[in-house]
Write a protein that holds these residues in place. Structure first.
Motif, PDB file in Angstrom:
ATOM      1  N   ASN A  60      47.501  57.793  27.750  1.00  0.00           N
ATOM      2  CA  ASN A  60      47.369  58.308  29.111  1.00  0.00           C
ATOM      3  C   ASN A  60      46.733  59.696  29.147  1.00  0.00           C
ATOM      4  O   ASN A  60      46.604  60.283  30.223  1.00  0.00           O
ATOM      5  CB  ASN A  60      48.734  58.361  29.787  1.00  0.00           C
ATOM      6  CG  ASN A  60      49.292  56.979  30.057  1.00  0.00           C
ATOM      7  OD1 ASN A  60      48.807  56.259  30.919  1.00  0.00           O
ATOM      8  ND2 ASN A  60      50.305  56.584  29.291  1.00  0.00           N
ATOM      9  N   THR A 104      41.191  58.266  25.479  1.00  0.00           N
ATOM     10  CA  THR A 104      42.378  58.175  26.332  1.00  0.00           C
ATOM     11  C   THR A 104      41.998  58.427  27.797  1.00  0.00           C
ATOM     12  O   THR A 104      40.854  58.737  28.112  1.00  0.00           O
ATOM     13  CB  THR A 104      43.459  59.162  25.880  1.00  0.00           C
ATOM     14  OG1 THR A 104      43.000  60.510  26.087  1.00  0.00           O
ATOM     15  CG2 THR A 104      43.774  58.974  24.394  1.00  0.00           C
ATOM     16  N   ALA A 105      42.979  58.318  28.679  1.00  0.00           N
ATOM     17  CA  ALA A 105      42.726  58.331  30.120  1.00  0.00           C
ATOM     18  C   ALA A 105      42.128  59.639  30.631  1.00  0.00           C
ATOM     19  O   ALA A 105      41.451  59.645  31.662  1.00  0.00           O
ATOM     20  CB  ALA A 105      44.016  58.027  30.881  1.00  0.00           C
ATOM     21  N   ASP A 106      42.356  60.762  29.949  1.00  0.00           N
ATOM     22  CA  ASP A 106      41.773  62.028  30.407  1.00  0.00           C
ATOM     23  C   ASP A 106      40.428  62.322  29.748  1.00  0.00           C
ATOM     24  O   ASP A 106      39.875  63.415  29.908  1.00  0.00           O
ATOM     25  CB  ASP A 106      42.743  63.196  30.205  1.00  0.00           C
ATOM     26  CG  ASP A 106      43.046  63.486  28.739  1.00  0.00           C
ATOM     27  OD1 ASP A 106      42.458  62.836  27.855  1.00  0.00           O
ATOM     28  OD2 ASP A 106      43.884  64.371  28.476  1.00  0.00           O
TER      29      ASP A 106
END
Length: 219
Positions: free
Chosen positions: A30, A10-12
């Protein structure tokens, strides 16, 4: 079904799982850890002031919410009894491939959360007791009284049987007065069901990628 689950980043930088059969992710793309911290820890656990806390999680999944709650219990010397339910436990081999940015010690605890016995309390540390229920919530009830409920089922469009007035009515009954339920979902239909069973609801800022989330309080 479980053999088809795919691991994605995921984005993190943290991992989630994708189920092609449902076209659904276990967490926000996200940011899996970012979402869990925002919705369940910061907006849920941290807003409860009970000196000892009874937490119920609907949807154990990868154990992300549980390990984050364990880490808060250890950091704050906060006794927590953590009950969680799951109908389809994930294979340990899958869990051990996930990246949640944990220390080696915390990774060992995550493994312990998945390998401890079902349907019986397991004392993971002096501050954290885990009770995993291997049940179908649509067919079963949960006993207890809870300060905080993490409602983390798959979305209403993917798992509508979990987002019913009957289930929320049951959860309301086992929420302590002043207790809260938090969920990433902010749909109007869900908010109205929570209100219809007796909760007072709030729309709050959501995690990255979501404008809002819901917190419900039992007066």
């Amino acid at each position: 079904m479980l053999q088809k689950i795919q691991i994605e980043t995921t984005a993190d930088g943290s991992s989630t799982l994708y189920r092609p059969d449902m076209d659904e992710h276990y967490h926000s793309t996200n940011g899996a850890v970012t979402e869990a911290l925002h919705v369940y820890i910061q907006t849920g656990l941290h807003t409860c002031e009970a000196p000892t806390r009874s937490v119920l999680e609907i949807g154990f999944g990868t154990g992300l919410n549980a390990i984050l709650t364990y880490l808060e219990a250890e950091k704050c010397n906060l006794p927590i009894h953590y009950t969680t339910c799951e109908l389809h436990p994930l294979p340990l081999a899958t869990i051990q491939q996930l990246n949640y940015g944990l220390t080696p010690q915390a990774s060992q605890i995550l493994t312990a959360l998945h390998t401890c016995a079902w349907n019986t309390p397991c004392q993971i540390s002096p501050f954290f007791t885990l009770e995993k229920l291997h049940i179908d919530l649509t067919q079963s009830s949960i006993q207890g009284n809870f300060d905080v409920i993490y409602f983390d089922a798959f979305g209403p469009d993917k798992q509508p049987e979990m987002w019913t007035e009957a289930i929320f009515e049951h959860l309301y009954k086992i929420t302590k007065p002043g207790g809260i339920l938090v969920t990433y979902c902010a749909k109007g239909a869900v908010r109205r069901m929570l209100q219809s069973v007796g909760y007072t609801t709030e729309r709050l800022p959501g995690p990255p990628g979501k404008r809002e989330m819901l917190r419900a309080t039992k007066s």
